[in-house]
Motif scaffolding. Sequence first.
Motif, PDB file in Angstrom:
ATOM      1  N   ALA A  16       0.705  -1.215  -0.234  1.00  0.00           N
ATOM      2  CA  ALA A  16      -0.104   0.094  -0.014  1.00  0.00           C
ATOM      3  C   ALA A  16       0.579   0.995   0.341  1.00  0.00           C
ATOM      4  O   ALA A  16       2.156   1.244   0.636  1.00  0.00           O
ATOM      5  N   ARG A  17       0.325   2.026  -0.611  1.00  0.00           N
ATOM      6  CA  ARG A  17       1.212   3.612  -0.498  1.00  0.00           C
ATOM      7  C   ARG A  17       1.051   4.164   0.903  1.00  0.00           C
ATOM      8  O   ARG A  17       1.452   4.749   1.093  1.00  0.00           O
ATOM      9  N   GLU A  18      -0.219   4.132   1.100  1.00  0.00           N
ATOM     10  CA  GLU A  18      -0.236   4.369   2.977  1.00  0.00           C
ATOM     11  C   GLU A  18      -0.962   3.673   3.713  1.00  0.00           C
ATOM     12  O   GLU A  18      -1.497   3.053   3.921  1.00  0.00           O
ATOM     13  N   VAL A  38      -1.833   6.698  15.803  1.00  0.00           N
ATOM     14  CA  VAL A  38      -0.753   7.722  14.524  1.00  0.00           C
ATOM     15  C   VAL A  38      -1.777   8.599  13.297  1.00  0.00           C
ATOM     16  O   VAL A  38      -1.458   9.230  13.537  1.00  0.00           O
ATOM     17  N   GLY A  39      -2.145   7.365  12.605  1.00  0.00           N
ATOM     18  CA  GLY A  39      -3.251   8.049  12.088  1.00  0.00           C
ATOM     19  C   GLY A  39      -2.778   7.735  10.780  1.00  0.00           C
ATOM     20  O   GLY A  39      -2.107   6.596  10.422  1.00  0.00           O
ATOM     21  N   ILE A  40      -2.944   7.789   9.317  1.00  0.00           N
ATOM     22  CA  ILE A  40      -3.104   7.637   8.046  1.00  0.00           C
ATOM     23  C   ILE A  40      -1.509   7.898   7.998  1.00  0.00           C
ATOM     24  O   ILE A  40      -1.379   9.301   7.647  1.00  0.00           O
ATOM     25  N   VAL A  41      -0.728   7.739   7.649  1.00  0.00           N
ATOM     26  CA  VAL A  41       0.957   8.268   6.799  1.00  0.00           C
ATOM     27  C   VAL A  41       1.354   7.373   5.608  1.00  0.00           C
ATOM     28  O   VAL A  41       0.902   6.084   5.346  1.00  0.00           O
ATOM     29  N   PRO A  42       2.145   8.273   5.192  1.00  0.00           N
ATOM     30  CA  PRO A  42       2.568   7.302   3.899  1.00  0.00           C
ATOM     31  C   PRO A  42       3.458   6.134   4.538  1.00  0.00           C
ATOM     32  O   PRO A  42       4.499   5.731   5.681  1.00  0.00           O
ATOM     33  N   LEU A  43       3.588   4.712   3.447  1.00  0.00           N
ATOM     34  CA  LEU A  43       4.580   3.330   3.778  1.00  0.00           C
ATOM     35  C   LEU A  43       5.612   4.190   4.231  1.00  0.00           C
ATOM     36  O   LEU A  43       6.146   3.022   5.045  1.00  0.00           O
ATOM     37  N   PRO A  84      -5.089   0.466   4.509  1.00  0.00           N
ATOM     38  CA  PRO A  84      -4.710  -1.132   5.580  1.00  0.00           C
ATOM     39  C   PRO A  84      -4.548  -0.656   6.343  1.00  0.00           C
ATOM     40  O   PRO A  84      -3.603   0.276   6.991  1.00  0.00           O
ATOM     41  N   VAL A  85      -4.174  -1.055   8.006  1.00  0.00           N
ATOM     42  CA  VAL A  85      -4.060  -0.829   9.083  1.00  0.00           C
ATOM     43  C   VAL A  85      -2.503  -1.618   9.744  1.00  0.00           C
ATOM     44  O   VAL A  85      -2.508  -2.584   8.797  1.00  0.00           O
ATOM     45  N   CYS A  86      -1.805  -1.121   9.512  1.00  0.00           N
ATOM     46  CA  CYS A  86      -0.682  -1.588   9.956  1.00  0.00           C
ATOM     47  C   CYS A  86       0.041  -1.470  11.836  1.00  0.00           C
ATOM     48  O   CYS A  86      -0.101  -0.156  12.022  1.00  0.00           O
ATOM     49  N   LYS A  87       0.935  -2.354  12.336  1.00  0.00           N
ATOM     50  CA  LYS A  87       1.216  -2.124  13.419  1.00  0.00           C
ATOM     51  C   LYS A  87       2.541  -2.158  14.180  1.00  0.00           C
ATOM     52  O   LYS A  87       3.165  -2.896  13.133  1.00  0.00           O
TER      53      LYS A  87
END
Length: 215
Positions: free
Chosen positions: A7-9, A20-25, A49-52
């Motif tokens: 994903a791009r972000e 943290v919020g939506i950020v670039p990959l 997509p949600v990443c941790k």
Amino acid sequence: MNEQIRAREVRLVGPEGEQVGIVPLERALQLAADVDLDLVEVAPMARPPVCKLMDFGKFKYESALKAREARRNQQQTVIKEMKLRPKIDPHDYETKKGHVVRFLKAGDKVKVTIMFRGREQSRPELGYRLLRRLESEITELGYVESAPKQDGRNMIMVLAPHRAVKASAVAATASRGGPRERTAEEPATAVAAESAASESAAAGETGTTADTSGQ
């Protein structure tokens, strides 16, 4: 995980669960590198997509420990079978009742089958009285889960151990460090059992049927 994410972000979640919020990959990967953690995609179908941020090796280790503990504590659903004749000899009856008592004490369910032959099929009340007698004599250990019913030439009743009896059997098994061994009267037969999805690849539930036919 990490560079495998396409994903791009992403919607980033911190190591303590903070948003943290939506950020670039690229930014998410840099943050992971800064704190020496992995960027793990936990909800790939979300948009974005949600990443941790997490220690993925530690996560896998802890998950394996939890799965082992769940398997250790899981209760097997076991059904044993005891077959009787409506005109069973008193000595044979006591012997077979002893098996039923032993199965219930071990925390197992028991399917009691009365087998009718020839003219006995016209006297179902004989089997019914025998099942009710057995029920009354094991009442301290179990109860009737499935009432007596005719099934072709047989009459079937299912007994189940009381919750306290089963809990005691599970505790005794755990104290011995594993499941009890089967005896000669207990050949293994698969029965339905439920298990958590995370455990199904490693261990399945199995049941046992003791087929000691009446003479």
